[in-house]
Write a protein that holds these residues in place. Structure first.
Motif, PDB file in Angstrom:
ATOM      1  N   CYS A   1      -5.921  -8.808  -3.925  1.00 41.25           N
ATOM      2  CA  CYS A   1      -6.136 -10.253  -3.899  1.00 41.25           C
ATOM      3  C   CYS A   1      -5.703 -10.824  -5.241  1.00 41.25           C
ATOM      4  O   CYS A   1      -6.116 -10.318  -6.285  1.00 41.25           O
ATOM      5  N   ALA A   2      -4.858 -11.828  -5.192  1.00 43.46           N
ATOM      6  CA  ALA A   2      -4.258 -12.337  -6.419  1.00 43.46           C
ATOM      7  C   ALA A   2      -4.160 -13.848  -6.388  1.00 43.46           C
ATOM      8  O   ALA A   2      -4.120 -14.457  -5.325  1.00 43.46           O
ATOM      9  N   ALA A   3      -4.110 -14.398  -7.564  1.00 43.64           N
ATOM     10  CA  ALA A   3      -3.786 -15.811  -7.720  1.00 43.64           C
ATOM     11  C   ALA A   3      -2.352 -15.854  -8.232  1.00 43.64           C
ATOM     12  O   ALA A   3      -1.915 -14.961  -8.943  1.00 43.64           O
ATOM     13  N   GLY A   4      -1.622 -16.860  -7.863  1.00 42.46           N
ATOM     14  CA  GLY A   4      -0.246 -16.968  -8.346  1.00 42.46           C
ATOM     15  C   GLY A   4       0.736 -16.270  -7.435  1.00 42.46           C
ATOM     16  O   GLY A   4       0.486 -16.071  -6.256  1.00 42.46           O
ATOM     17  N   SER A   5       1.847 -15.866  -8.009  1.00 44.43           N
ATOM     18  CA  SER A   5       2.956 -15.277  -7.262  1.00 44.43           C
ATOM     19  C   SER A   5       2.575 -13.948  -6.622  1.00 44.43           C
ATOM     20  O   SER A   5       2.226 -12.990  -7.316  1.00 44.43           O
ATOM     21  N   LEU A   6       2.663 -13.887  -5.301  1.00 41.10           N
ATOM     22  CA  LEU A   6       2.331 -12.654  -4.601  1.00 41.10           C
ATOM     23  C   LEU A   6       3.399 -11.591  -4.817  1.00 41.10           C
ATOM     24  O   LEU A   6       3.099 -10.411  -4.912  1.00 41.10           O
ATOM     25  N   GLY A   7       4.651 -12.016  -4.904  1.00 39.74           N
ATOM     26  CA  GLY A   7       5.740 -11.070  -5.094  1.00 39.74           C
ATOM     27  C   GLY A   7       5.601 -10.250  -6.358  1.00 39.74           C
ATOM     28  O   GLY A   7       6.037  -9.096  -6.419  1.00 39.74           O
ATOM     29  N   SER A   8       4.957 -10.823  -7.377  1.00 41.90           N
ATOM     30  CA  SER A   8       4.789 -10.096  -8.635  1.00 41.90           C
ATOM     31  C   SER A   8       3.742  -8.989  -8.509  1.00 41.90           C
ATOM     32  O   SER A   8       3.598  -8.162  -9.405  1.00 41.90           O
ATOM     33  N   ARG A   9       3.016  -8.938  -7.408  1.00 45.41           N
ATOM     34  CA  ARG A   9       1.968  -7.920  -7.200  1.00 45.41           C
ATOM     35  C   ARG A   9       2.389  -6.836  -6.207  1.00 45.41           C
ATOM     36  O   ARG A   9       1.627  -5.912  -5.929  1.00 45.41           O
ATOM     37  N   GLU A  10       3.599  -6.973  -5.673  1.00 43.74           N
ATOM     38  CA  GLU A  10       4.088  -6.048  -4.646  1.00 43.74           C
ATOM     39  C   GLU A  10       4.026  -4.583  -5.096  1.00 43.74           C
ATOM     40  O   GLU A  10       3.455  -3.741  -4.413  1.00 43.74           O
ATOM     41  N   LYS A  11       4.621  -4.255  -6.236  1.00 48.78           N
ATOM     42  CA  LYS A  11       4.668  -2.860  -6.689  1.00 48.78           C
ATOM     43  C   LYS A  11       3.279  -2.317  -6.988  1.00 48.78           C
ATOM     44  O   LYS A  11       2.993  -1.152  -6.737  1.00 48.78           O
ATOM     45  N   GLU A  12       2.417  -3.168  -7.511  1.00 44.57           N
ATOM     46  CA  GLU A  12       1.044  -2.748  -7.791  1.00 44.57           C
ATOM     47  C   GLU A  12       0.327  -2.369  -6.499  1.00 44.57           C
ATOM     48  O   GLU A  12      -0.314  -1.313  -6.413  1.00 44.57           O
ATOM     49  N   ALA A  13       0.430  -3.228  -5.488  1.00 49.63           N
ATOM     50  CA  ALA A  13      -0.260  -2.976  -4.223  1.00 49.63           C
ATOM     51  C   ALA A  13       0.304  -1.752  -3.507  1.00 49.63           C
ATOM     52  O   ALA A  13      -0.452  -0.906  -3.008  1.00 49.63           O
ATOM     53  N   VAL A  14       1.627  -1.637  -3.460  1.00 52.08           N
ATOM     54  CA  VAL A  14       2.244  -0.498  -2.784  1.00 52.08           C
ATOM     55  C   VAL A  14       1.886   0.800  -3.507  1.00 52.08           C
ATOM     56  O   VAL A  14       1.522   1.802  -2.872  1.00 52.08           O
ATOM     57  N   SER A  15       1.942   0.797  -4.826  1.00 56.92           N
ATOM     58  CA  SER A  15       1.582   1.996  -5.586  1.00 56.92           C
ATOM     59  C   SER A  15       0.120   2.359  -5.368  1.00 56.92           C
ATOM     60  O   SER A  15      -0.219   3.534  -5.217  1.00 56.92           O
ATOM     61  N   ALA A  16      -0.748   1.368  -5.330  1.00 58.42           N
ATOM     62  CA  ALA A  16      -2.170   1.626  -5.073  1.00 58.42           C
ATOM     63  C   ALA A  16      -2.356   2.298  -3.718  1.00 58.42           C
ATOM     64  O   ALA A  16      -3.119   3.260  -3.589  1.00 58.42           O
ATOM     65  N   ALA A  17      -1.661   1.790  -2.706  1.00 58.22           N
ATOM     66  CA  ALA A  17      -1.783   2.360  -1.360  1.00 58.22           C
ATOM     67  C   ALA A  17      -1.217   3.781  -1.304  1.00 58.22           C
ATOM     68  O   ALA A  17      -1.640   4.591  -0.481  1.00 58.22           O
ATOM     69  N   ARG A  18      -0.291   4.091  -2.179  1.00 60.11           N
ATOM     70  CA  ARG A  18       0.305   5.428  -2.212  1.00 60.11           C
ATOM     71  C   ARG A  18      -0.607   6.456  -2.891  1.00 60.11           C
ATOM     72  O   ARG A  18      -0.518   7.648  -2.616  1.00 60.11           O
ATOM     73  N   ILE A  19      -1.483   6.007  -3.796  1.00 60.27           N
ATOM     74  CA  ILE A  19      -2.271   6.959  -4.605  1.00 60.27           C
ATOM     75  C   ILE A  19      -3.768   6.962  -4.337  1.00 60.27           C
ATOM     76  O   ILE A  19      -4.485   7.822  -4.840  1.00 60.27           O
ATOM     77  N   ALA A  20      -4.276   6.018  -3.569  1.00 59.42           N
ATOM     78  CA  ALA A  20      -5.723   5.832  -3.441  1.00 59.42           C
ATOM     79  C   ALA A  20      -6.441   6.956  -2.701  1.00 59.42           C
ATOM     80  O   ALA A  20      -7.635   7.181  -2.915  1.00 59.42           O
ATOM     81  N   PHE A  21      -5.721   7.663  -1.838  1.00 63.96           N
ATOM     82  CA  PHE A  21      -6.329   8.721  -1.026  1.00 63.96           C
ATOM     83  C   PHE A  21      -5.423   9.950  -1.058  1.00 63.96           C
ATOM     84  O   PHE A  21      -4.367   9.922  -1.679  1.00 63.96           O
ATOM     85  N   ASP A  22      -5.806  11.003  -0.366  1.00 64.42           N
ATOM     86  CA  ASP A  22      -5.014  12.237  -0.358  1.00 64.42           C
ATOM     87  C   ASP A  22      -3.608  12.018   0.199  1.00 64.42           C
ATOM     88  O   ASP A  22      -2.667  12.694  -0.204  1.00 64.42           O
ATOM     89  N   ALA A  23      -3.479  11.097   1.138  1.00 63.06           N
ATOM     90  CA  ALA A  23      -2.170  10.738   1.703  1.00 63.06           C
ATOM     91  C   ALA A  23      -2.041   9.222   1.600  1.00 63.06           C
ATOM     92  O   ALA A  23      -3.052   8.506   1.549  1.00 63.06           O
ATOM     93  N   PRO A  24      -0.816   8.721   1.551  1.00 62.97           N
ATOM     94  CA  PRO A  24      -0.642   7.267   1.436  1.00 62.97           C
ATOM     95  C   PRO A  24      -1.298   6.502   2.586  1.00 62.97           C
ATOM     96  O   PRO A  24      -1.294   6.956   3.732  1.00 62.97           O
TER      97      PRO A  24
END
Length: 173
Positions: free
Chosen positions: A81-104
């Motif tokens: 959840c972000a304020a401002g430009s969503l596109g600037s958070r794309e890599k952060e969100a995708v990377s989080a989803a890739r590392i948060a659990f044993d599998a993406p």
């Protein structure tokens, strides 16, 4: 500088806990409400402030993910959840989803509470735009049925470094 005693607080829609009204908290409350009241998720399918701890480039890192949405026991979406430009958070969100659990986790979502960008975590490609692109619980269950393979160690390390780089710039983590 505002001290915690100077902040306003509100009740978190999912947990009922008192949370400081800082950063993108209002945006998160809008997303939580949309997930439950519009899409039909049960509150217990949405995890708020999921703790995330890992080591990147030899350094320990501790943080929290805004929201993790599950279909049954299977995590299906990590939502930033972000304020401002969503596109600037794309890599952060995708990377989080890739590392948060044993599998993406299959999907990464960035939302400001009024709109959303939805990404396929494995391909890193945008697969939807707008709040209506966030899958319903029925669609999330279909997505959860597909088995996920863990990332190769080198890819996992890279995703951790990318996530940490973005997360370190967040204020009010």
């Amino acid at each position: 500088m505002a001290f915690l005693t100077d902040l306003e607080f509100m009740k978190d829609f999912i947990t009922g806990n008192r949370v400081p009204l800082v950063g993108a908290e209002l945006n998160r409350q809008q997303v939580e409400q949309y997930l439950v009241e519009v899409l039909g998720y049960e509150k217990d399918a949405v995890e708020v402030d999921k703790k995330l701890e890992f080591t990147a480039a030899g350094e320990p890192w501790k943080t929290k993910l805004d929201l993790v949405v599950r279909a049954g026991e299977t995590p299906v979406m990590v939502i930033k959840c972000a304020a401002g430009s969503l596109g600037s958070r794309e890599k952060e969100a995708v990377s989080a989803a890739r590392i948060a659990f044993d599998a993406p986790v299959p999907l990464a979502v960035v939302s400001d509470g009024n709109t959303a960008l939805v990404f396929n975590t494995l391909t890193r490609k945008q697969v939807g735009e707008g709040l209506n692109a966030i899958p319903t619980p029925a669609r999330a269950a279909e997505i959860a049925a597909a088995p996920a393979e863990p990332l190769a160690p080198k890819e996992l390390d890279r995703a951790r470094i990318v996530f940490r780089s973005y997360d370190s710039m967040n204020i009010n983590r």
